[in-house]
Design an enzyme around this catalytic site. Structure first.
Site, short mmCIF file in Angstrom:
data_model
loop_
_atom_site.label_atom_id
_atom_site.label_comp_id
_atom_site.label_asym_id
_atom_site.label_seq_id
_atom_site.Cartn_x
_atom_site.Cartn_y
_atom_site.Cartn_z
N TYR A 1 0.84 -1.19 0.00
CA TYR A 1 0.00 0.00 0.00
C TYR A 1 0.88 1.24 0.00
CZ TYR A 1 -3.79 -3.17 1.09
OH TYR A 1 -4.69 -4.19 1.04
N ASN B 1 -14.00 0.77 -4.68
CA ASN B 1 -14.22 0.50 -6.10
C ASN B 1 -13.15 -0.44 -6.65
OD1 ASN B 1 -14.77 0.50 -8.77
ND2 ASN B 1 -15.13 2.68 -8.90
N GLU C 1 -0.52 -16.77 -9.52
CA GLU C 1 0.35 -15.88 -10.27
C GLU C 1 1.81 -16.30 -10.11
OE1 GLU C 1 -0.67 -12.00 -10.91
OE2 GLU C 1 -2.46 -13.00 -11.60
N CYS D 1 -6.40 -5.91 -7.49
CA CYS D 1 -6.21 -5.50 -6.09
C CYS D 1 -5.61 -6.63 -5.26
CB CYS D 1 -7.55 -5.06 -5.51
SG CYS D 1 -8.95 -5.99 -6.10
N HIS D 2 -5.66 -7.86 -5.76
CA HIS D 2 -5.12 -8.98 -4.99
C HIS D 2 -3.60 -8.94 -4.94
CE1 HIS D 2 -5.35 -10.41 -9.21
NE2 HIS D 2 -4.17 -10.94 -8.92
#
Length: 105
Positions: free
Chosen positions: A23, A46, A83, A54-55
């Site tokens: 972050y 959102n 991933e 966002c993961h």
DNA sequence: GGACTGACACTGG
DNA sequence: ACCAGTGCCAGTC
């Protein structure tokens, strides 16, 4: 409108696959390294499914958000594993090896 | 315009 | 290495 939030989304979209960002990093890209809190708020508000990964955003210590908007930290963890992200026995991301630095990319 | 809230980060014990 | 407290920022009520 929240131009700030949009900027956060754009930055998150820039995170390469198989890599994670904190972050704080996103906040820095946005222009305010201390706005890490607002970054999290933006993602929860959102998430733009399928558009903003966002993961790939995790804590500086490698832990995942407990209130993940999609399916909890469990789903997020699975996504990251898909991933190719390395995880530690503790269940947290190996931030040391998978963290992505925008200025290095 | 003022106060509360939130998917954080950092320092200290 | 882990838990608790404090600070910051932007958004929303």
């Amino acid at each position: 409108m929240s131009n700030f939030y949009e900027r956060v989304y754009e930055n998150v979209k820039k995170i390469p696959k198989g890599r994670v960002a904190t972050y704080g990093t996103i906040a820095a890209m946005c222009g305010n390294p201390r706005a890490s809190r607002s970054v999290g708020a933006a993602l929860h508000r959102n998430p733009s499914p399928g558009v903003v990964p966002c993961h790939r955003v995790v804590f500086t210590n490698g832990t995942l958000a407990k209130n993940y908007a999609f399916g909890g930290s469990s789903a997020q963890k699975e996504l990251l594993k898909s991933e190719g992200i390395s995880f530690l026995r503790d269940g947290r991301v190996d931030i040391k090896k998978n963290v992505w630095l925008p200025w290095i990319s």
